[in-house]
Scaffold this motif. Structure first.
Motif, short mmCIF file in Angstrom:
data_model
loop_
_atom_site.label_atom_id
_atom_site.label_comp_id
_atom_site.label_asym_id
_atom_site.label_seq_id
_atom_site.Cartn_x
_atom_site.Cartn_y
_atom_site.Cartn_z
N GLN A 102 31.78 -26.87 15.54
CA GLN A 102 32.38 -27.83 14.60
C GLN A 102 31.32 -28.83 14.17
O GLN A 102 30.56 -29.34 15.00
N GLU A 103 31.31 -29.10 12.87
CA GLU A 103 30.44 -30.16 12.36
C GLU A 103 31.22 -31.47 12.35
O GLU A 103 32.36 -31.50 11.90
N ALA A 104 30.60 -32.54 12.78
CA ALA A 104 31.33 -33.80 12.94
C ALA A 104 31.84 -34.36 11.62
O ALA A 104 32.87 -35.04 11.58
N TYR A 105 31.16 -34.08 10.52
CA TYR A 105 31.58 -34.67 9.25
C TYR A 105 32.73 -33.90 8.60
O TYR A 105 33.30 -34.34 7.61
N LYS A 106 33.07 -32.76 9.18
CA LYS A 106 34.17 -31.96 8.63
C LYS A 106 35.48 -32.34 9.31
O LYS A 106 35.59 -32.31 10.53
N GLN A 107 36.47 -32.68 8.53
CA GLN A 107 37.77 -33.06 9.07
C GLN A 107 38.54 -31.83 9.55
O GLN A 107 39.29 -31.89 10.51
N GLN A 108 38.34 -30.73 8.84
CA GLN A 108 39.12 -29.53 9.14
C GLN A 108 38.69 -28.93 10.48
O GLN A 108 37.49 -28.76 10.74
N ASN A 109 39.66 -28.60 11.30
CA ASN A 109 39.37 -28.00 12.60
C ASN A 109 38.90 -26.55 12.44
O ASN A 109 39.48 -25.79 11.69
N ALA A 110 37.88 -26.19 13.21
CA ALA A 110 37.35 -24.84 13.16
C ALA A 110 38.31 -23.86 13.84
O ALA A 110 39.00 -24.21 14.80
N THR A 111 38.32 -22.63 13.32
CA THR A 111 39.14 -21.57 13.89
C THR A 111 38.35 -20.28 13.89
O THR A 111 37.66 -19.97 12.91
N GLU A 112 38.42 -19.55 15.00
CA GLU A 112 37.80 -18.23 15.11
C GLU A 112 38.78 -17.32 15.82
O GLU A 112 38.87 -17.30 17.04
N ASN A 113 39.54 -16.57 15.03
CA ASN A 113 40.53 -15.63 15.59
C ASN A 113 41.50 -16.36 16.52
O ASN A 113 42.22 -17.25 16.08
N ARG A 114 41.51 -16.05 17.80
CA ARG A 114 42.46 -16.67 18.74
C ARG A 114 42.01 -18.05 19.22
O ARG A 114 42.75 -18.71 19.96
N PHE A 115 40.83 -18.46 18.83
CA PHE A 115 40.26 -19.71 19.30
C PHE A 115 40.30 -20.76 18.19
O PHE A 115 39.92 -20.47 17.05
N SER A 116 40.74 -21.94 18.54
CA SER A 116 40.74 -23.04 17.58
C SER A 116 40.44 -24.33 18.32
O SER A 116 40.55 -24.39 19.55
N VAL A 117 40.02 -25.33 17.56
CA VAL A 117 39.71 -26.62 18.17
C VAL A 117 40.59 -27.68 17.57
O VAL A 117 41.10 -27.55 16.46
#
Lengths: 114, 117
Positions: free
Chosen positions: B51-66
């Motif tokens: 995850q990049e700190a300046y991005k508001q959108q939460n990262a997602t990779e298949n079954r994994f999300s933050v």
């Protein structure tokens, strides 16, 4: 493409002995790192290099030395091994620093100092 | 200097359940990156998500999300539909985005996740 290769995989040292942990990468990466992982802990940075001939200390450099004479190789030298240096050592590399630069790890060297 | 704290030394869930691993960090920087790494018994370090700190959108990779909460300096990992192969140590890590040096990653102490059949 071998990636990041570390040798040896396992080693037992006696207190006071010296050894060199080898690390080589074949991806033409500029950045290389040495980490240590103590039991039940995360990785801590020992030394890093941003290119041949350039090295710098990380968080836990005492008792270690490094050199970077070529882009490919980044050996870690332990002088006068101590029980506190018992750990798993990881070498890692990346082309540059940044979010999109994937960090490649070696498989680690498990070192015991007795 | 940055610090990364993982407050859960070990977690155990049943297969197919959802599990959330916690991570908090401390930094005075505004530009940085956050990562979750997985370390199975083979010791190999595997990047799970970043995850990049300046991005508001939460990262997602298949079954994994933050769930990235910048103001709270929190970066939790959610694993959905957990599988036996998810059993591993999970490390939260921080990287500064500024400066000309390499700096490297700052890791938390890890959470040992066990997926029960």
């Amino acid at each position: 493409n071998a990636g990041v290769t570390q040798t040896p995989k396992f080693r037992i040292l006696k207190i006071g002995q010296s050894m060199t942990l080898q690390c080589a990468q074949d991806m033409n990466h500029n950045y290389m790192y040495w980490y240590r992982q103590d039991p039940g802990m995360g990785l801590k940075l020992i030394y890093y290099s941003v290119g041949a001939g350039i090295t710098d200390k990380g968080e836990v450099p005492n008792g270690y030395n490094v050199s970077r004479s070529t882009t490919e190789d980044f050996p870690l030298r332990l002088e006068l091994a101590a029980p506190s240096q018992t750990s798993v050592y990881f070498c890692a590399s990346s082309y540059a620093k940044g979010f999109n630069e994937k960090l490649f790890f070696g498989s680690g060297t498990q070192l015991s100092v007795l | 200097a940055q610090t990364v704290t993982q407050s859960q030394p070990e977690m155990s869930v049943q297969e197919a359940e959802t599990v959330t691993l916690s991570c908090t960090y401390d930094t005075s920087e505004n530009n940085y990156y956050l990562f979750w790494y997985k370390q199975p018994p083979s010791r190999q370090m595997i990047l799970v998500i970043r995850q990049e700190a300046y991005k508001q959108q939460n990262a997602t990779e298949n079954r994994f999300s933050v769930n990235f909460q910048k103001a709270a300096k929190s970066f939790s990992l959610k694993i959905s539909d957990s599988q036996l192969g998810d059993t591993a140590m999970y490390f939260c890590a921080f990287m500064t985005g500024t400066g000309g040096g390499a700096d490297g990653l700052t890791f938390g102490k890890g959470t040992h996740l066990i997926i029960q059949p």
